[in-house]
Design a protein around this motif. Sequence first.
Motif, mmCIF file in Angstrom:
data_model
loop_
_atom_site.group_PDB
_atom_site.id
_atom_site.type_symbol
_atom_site.label_atom_id
_atom_site.label_comp_id
_atom_site.label_asym_id
_atom_site.label_seq_id
_atom_site.Cartn_x
_atom_site.Cartn_y
_atom_site.Cartn_z
ATOM 1 N N ILE A 76 -27.736 19.524 45.349
ATOM 2 C CA ILE A 76 -26.731 20.021 44.402
ATOM 3 C C ILE A 76 -25.198 19.700 43.632
ATOM 4 O O ILE A 76 -25.254 19.925 44.629
ATOM 5 N N SER A 84 -35.442 20.345 36.219
ATOM 6 C CA SER A 84 -34.665 18.908 36.065
ATOM 7 C C SER A 84 -35.542 18.093 35.862
ATOM 8 O O SER A 84 -35.889 17.639 37.216
ATOM 9 N N VAL A 113 -23.267 20.310 38.571
ATOM 10 C CA VAL A 113 -24.422 21.865 38.250
ATOM 11 C C VAL A 113 -24.461 22.879 37.818
ATOM 12 O O VAL A 113 -24.876 23.685 37.026
ATOM 13 N N GLY A 168 -30.389 17.948 39.257
ATOM 14 C CA GLY A 168 -30.337 18.948 38.237
ATOM 15 C C GLY A 168 -29.166 18.447 37.190
ATOM 16 O O GLY A 168 -29.091 18.980 35.953
ATOM 17 N N ALA A 226 -31.633 23.097 38.689
ATOM 18 C CA ALA A 226 -31.895 21.789 39.389
ATOM 19 C C ALA A 226 -33.889 21.860 39.509
ATOM 20 O O ALA A 226 -34.478 20.990 39.167
ATOM 21 N N GLU A 280 -35.037 12.865 35.761
ATOM 22 C CA GLU A 280 -34.710 12.605 37.739
ATOM 23 C C GLU A 280 -34.769 11.360 37.864
ATOM 24 O O GLU A 280 -34.358 10.349 38.472
#
Lengths: 309, 309
Positions: free
Chosen positions: B234, B256, B238, B156, B253, B259
């Motif tokens: 998370i 997202s 976030v 996230g 999240a 990552e």
Amino acid sequence: MRESEIIELFLKHLKRHGELPLGDDAGALKIGDEWLVATNDMLVRKTDVPDIMTPEQVGFKAVTMNVSDVAAMGAEPIGFLFSLGLPEGLDEDYIEGIARGIGEALDYYKIPVLSADTNEADDLIIDGIALGKTKRLLTRSGAKPGDLVCVTGDIGRAFAGYLVWKYGLEVSESTRKALYEKFLEPIARVKEGIILSKSANSAIDISDGLSKELHLISKMSGVGIEISSGKLPIRGEVYEVAEVIGKSPVELALASGEEFELLFTVPPEKISELEVDFTVIGQVREGNGVYMGRKPLFPLGWEHFSRLD
Amino acid sequence: MRESEIIELFLKHLKRHGELPLGDDAGALKIGDEWLVATNDMLVRKTDVPDIMTPEQVGFKAVTMNVSDVAAMGAEPIGFLFSLGLPEGLDEDYIEGIARGIGEALDYYKIPVLSADTNEADDLIIDGIALGKTKRLLTRSGAKPGDLVCVTGDIGRAFAGYLVWKYGLEVSESTRKALYEKFLEPIARVKEGIILSKSANSAIDISDGLSKELHLISKMSGVGIEISSGKLPIRGEVYEVAEVIGKSPVELALASGEEFELLFTVPPEKISELEVDFTVIGQVREGNGVYMGRKPLFPLGWEHFSRLD
């Protein structure tokens, strides 16, 4: 910044190299008892693609220019990857032509595509990557005094074809065809590279012109090279163009890039075992520098012909 | 043309594939008793580089995004190649920053550069290529009913950081720092990928967002997946951004991308042997589709947040 300055800047910051120093046709790593070779070469439409080239030819060439570097290492190509940058609004037929050309080349060279990536970009860009493997690596630094200097196929047609296109030179239809075949649809010497890996001491593919590649072999192997102008394999069509522009066909052939022929050196006793179509053009000596007969041969490039008017 | 149409067009013409079908994180070929994996990913400044990103971060990320795909195959990275497209007049300090960033990344991941190519182009382009090797390949298609679904690190922050930058959201300095670290300087999970190659049944790296990657694993493995929203790792930062924009932190999240965490599935009996920092977020079931609790989970992307105003 000039390309050489950019390369210097990067070398300053990239300290980890493979098992072969940077500066050969491809990088190499040992995996088990085989060498893995890997190379990449980006094609940018604005600078690399003449307007008469079909998208099929563009796609095919993006494969050839990378496979040729693998062949120059004496390796069998085993995989191809590519990243595309496509400008917004590029014609669908053109994109499909590129796909067809890449597909035809992979069929021709019998290699699989391993990975592909597409992106939006301002100009058409094809970044090709080829992988290969070999038990014995051919490098630019392996030439030994006494080796014969040889080249596959013929040289000069790529540049002669470029000149016909660029300056609208008048030549016969059969001449144009023979030149454009090499200028627009060059082929990598894959079979030859695999055969050479067993006997040759050094190899390089002709991408910047024979005279420049001779200098690279000489410098990286620490040897002198003497070639004979009368032995260069130059076809009649190149003589025809040289005549039209009032230049020497030998100079034209020496400056001709993107030939994708292999320049290699091989001990004389091994020459009879090479089942490859090639021409002996000279010999490796102790010392340094490149000579044609007794005169030093300077590196010639396309830029030496830039003012033809 | 949309990206999916372009990919379809190419697949039509590219019939030769490696020993793994296209569509995984990387392509793969057997060399001796090892798998060679290869992947490429092009970074284009106009679309991929936020203006606050330093050239060092750009160079580092060009390596990370490719190494991450190698890690997702359970492979150890063994080499990096890159092609550069540089616009005329690009600042020398900027170019050196990119060189420094690539060099730092290669030191960090301990991999050599095998080949590099520079070209003039209209926009800054870095096409990165990573190679890796492994005895056991992790794919997107190996998930088995009963497997636990796990993710490394936390998710996230990359997207939350993007939102802070894009919309100038006001957050505390420590929050901004934690988010930008992931948004601008993500790290590939190399060590984790190598460990997972011994036990996991499937893996993918999170480049398009967790929910999309879950759908890929589900589809390509022919299994159903059930995750629990309360178990997603998370971080508080976030939650803070989600609060500011009035959205759910879980949705943020799930959407997202970039990552570069690894999403993987592993049989429960092997979970104790994994010396990796990870969180169990769900389970693989017979059937198909992705569920959060009992509700179907749809693929969420950045585009779902595009109208925040």
